[in-house]
Design a protein around this motif. Sequence first.
Motif, PDB file in Angstrom:
ATOM      1  N   ASN A 274      -1.056  -3.128  36.698  1.00 36.26           N
ATOM      2  CA  ASN A 274      -0.188  -3.695  37.724  1.00 36.26           C
ATOM      3  C   ASN A 274       0.792  -2.683  38.312  1.00 36.26           C
ATOM      4  O   ASN A 274       1.076  -2.706  39.514  1.00 36.26           O
ATOM      5  N   ILE A 275       1.318  -1.799  37.480  1.00 35.81           N
ATOM      6  CA  ILE A 275       2.246  -0.789  37.985  1.00 35.81           C
ATOM      7  C   ILE A 275       1.516   0.176  38.914  1.00 35.81           C
ATOM      8  O   ILE A 275       2.044   0.579  39.962  1.00 35.81           O
ATOM      9  N   THR A 276       0.293   0.545  38.542  1.00 39.10           N
ATOM     10  CA  THR A 276      -0.510   1.424  39.404  1.00 39.10           C
ATOM     11  C   THR A 276      -0.757   0.766  40.761  1.00 39.10           C
ATOM     12  O   THR A 276      -0.611   1.400  41.809  1.00 39.10           O
ATOM     13  N   LEU A 277      -1.110  -0.505  40.748  1.00 40.81           N
ATOM     14  CA  LEU A 277      -1.339  -1.232  42.002  1.00 40.81           C
ATOM     15  C   LEU A 277      -0.067  -1.255  42.851  1.00 40.81           C
ATOM     16  O   LEU A 277      -0.118  -1.078  44.081  1.00 40.81           O
ATOM     17  N   LYS A 278       1.055  -1.479  42.198  1.00 40.12           N
ATOM     18  CA  LYS A 278       2.332  -1.511  42.909  1.00 40.12           C
ATOM     19  C   LYS A 278       2.615  -0.162  43.565  1.00 40.12           C
ATOM     20  O   LYS A 278       3.087  -0.097  44.711  1.00 40.12           O
ATOM     21  N   ASN A 279       2.301   0.922  42.853  1.00 43.80           N
ATOM     22  CA  ASN A 279       2.530   2.249  43.411  1.00 43.80           C
ATOM     23  C   ASN A 279       1.555   2.573  44.536  1.00 43.80           C
ATOM     24  O   ASN A 279       1.916   3.262  45.498  1.00 43.80           O
ATOM     25  N   PHE A 280       0.312   2.113  44.418  1.00 43.44           N
ATOM     26  CA  PHE A 280      -0.627   2.258  45.536  1.00 43.44           C
ATOM     27  C   PHE A 280      -0.039   1.614  46.788  1.00 43.44           C
ATOM     28  O   PHE A 280      -0.017   2.208  47.873  1.00 43.44           O
ATOM     29  N   ASP A 281       0.420   0.373  46.625  1.00 42.92           N
ATOM     30  CA  ASP A 281       0.987  -0.370  47.761  1.00 42.92           C
ATOM     31  C   ASP A 281       2.193   0.359  48.345  1.00 42.92           C
ATOM     32  O   ASP A 281       2.341   0.463  49.571  1.00 42.92           O
ATOM     33  N   LYS A 282       3.069   0.849  47.452  1.00 41.24           N
ATOM     34  CA  LYS A 282       4.285   1.521  47.904  1.00 41.24           C
ATOM     35  C   LYS A 282       3.943   2.751  48.740  1.00 41.24           C
ATOM     36  O   LYS A 282       4.518   2.961  49.819  1.00 41.24           O
ATOM     37  N   PHE A 283       2.991   3.547  48.256  1.00 44.62           N
ATOM     38  CA  PHE A 283       2.622   4.758  48.987  1.00 44.62           C
ATOM     39  C   PHE A 283       2.039   4.425  50.354  1.00 44.62           C
ATOM     40  O   PHE A 283       2.444   4.994  51.378  1.00 44.62           O
ATOM     41  N   LEU A 284       1.110   3.500  50.400  1.00 47.89           N
ATOM     42  CA  LEU A 284       0.454   3.172  51.662  1.00 47.89           C
ATOM     43  C   LEU A 284       1.430   2.543  52.650  1.00 47.89           C
ATOM     44  O   LEU A 284       1.355   2.791  53.859  1.00 47.89           O
ATOM     45  N   THR A 285       2.357   1.740  52.128  1.00 47.26           N
ATOM     46  CA  THR A 285       3.347   1.112  53.006  1.00 47.26           C
ATOM     47  C   THR A 285       4.310   2.139  53.596  1.00 47.26           C
ATOM     48  O   THR A 285       4.554   2.172  54.803  1.00 47.26           O
ATOM     49  N   ILE A 286       4.832   2.995  52.733  1.00 44.34           N
ATOM     50  CA  ILE A 286       5.823   3.974  53.183  1.00 44.34           C
ATOM     51  C   ILE A 286       5.214   4.993  54.140  1.00 44.34           C
ATOM     52  O   ILE A 286       5.817   5.365  55.146  1.00 44.34           O
ATOM     53  N   THR A 287       4.008   5.426  53.860  1.00 49.15           N
ATOM     54  CA  THR A 287       3.414   6.473  54.693  1.00 49.15           C
ATOM     55  C   THR A 287       2.954   5.959  56.050  1.00 49.15           C
ATOM     56  O   THR A 287       2.595   6.754  56.920  1.00 49.15           O
ATOM     57  N   GLN A 288       2.979   4.662  56.249  1.00 50.75           N
ATOM     58  CA  GLN A 288       2.667   4.126  57.573  1.00 50.75           C
ATOM     59  C   GLN A 288       3.920   4.053  58.437  1.00 50.75           C
ATOM     60  O   GLN A 288       3.836   3.750  59.628  1.00 50.75           O
ATOM     61  N   THR A 289       5.090   4.342  57.848  1.00 51.17           N
ATOM     62  CA  THR A 289       6.359   4.288  58.561  1.00 51.17           C
ATOM     63  C   THR A 289       6.874   5.706  58.762  1.00 51.17           C
ATOM     64  O   THR A 289       6.942   6.480  57.814  1.00 51.17           O
TER      65      THR A 289
END
Length: 294
Positions: free
Chosen positions: A264-279
């Motif tokens: 779950n932590i890995t998934l959360k970090n995947f999401d965080k990276f993809l979200t931030i790098t789109q901004t």
Amino acid sequence: MNNKKGSVIKEIRKIRGISQQRLGVLIGSQSMVSKIENNKTEPTDHTVFLLCNALNISFEEYFSAIFEKKKNNLKTLTAVLNQYYQDNDRQKLNQLTQLLQNDMIKNPNDPFMRHYYLMSLSTLYHLDFLVASIDNQNELIDYFFNISYWQFYDLCLLANVVNMIHVERSTPYISDILKQYATNNMTMASVETVSKILINALETSIIQRKDDFTRYLLDKVKKYKFNTDDFKFQTWLLFWTGVFENNNNKIRHAYSIATYLHQNITLKNFDKFLTITQTPSPFFEDTKKDTPKS
């Protein structure tokens, strides 16, 4: 719970001439102090920071008194930093960074204090994908340059600061670490820390758009067959390969594996990276101050 914790706090409080009631005012309540001193409750990370400030002791002194070994101090600090980063808790990271900075000022000749501060500062920078000032980068690079054999402490330091260094500057050190790994002369804890170094270095190289370094690192990991039995690391490796190659199938596959393994932590970090790098963010600007604003 370590039964020594409460007695250590009580002993330091008495040495400082602080009543239990007064300490309660400083950290929240006398009841909380009583419970901690009688080992009926475990102080939270935030309460530890309040206790350190109230008792005028450093983070290092507190954990040395309780755990006795610097290696345990380092593991504890790393765990706290990881948790605050996962929670995106900028306020607590700022508080911890300030506390460690105060400890560093009180102990100017203690390199551990300086390193702990830089590790906390780096975690703050990581929230915004910022790099450190050139002076701070040079200080770390000078330290790493003098390492001939990478031990647990050195690996932890690199793992926790690699994201705030221009990533190509870490090339020779990562190469040395992987060569040391190839000799089969690393403890399991050290291998786990090297995994973190590689994951963070790949992220940093992609953020900084250092394609040659990303390609170099992926080739090195493949050459040395690094940690092939660690599913978490291999999932991260697949994810970064997918991001680097702009391969959505590999990214989706990494998500599927992490989901199947309940990472779950890995998934959360995947999401965080993809979200931030789109901004749009100032990923490539050196910071001008030692401590980011809240």
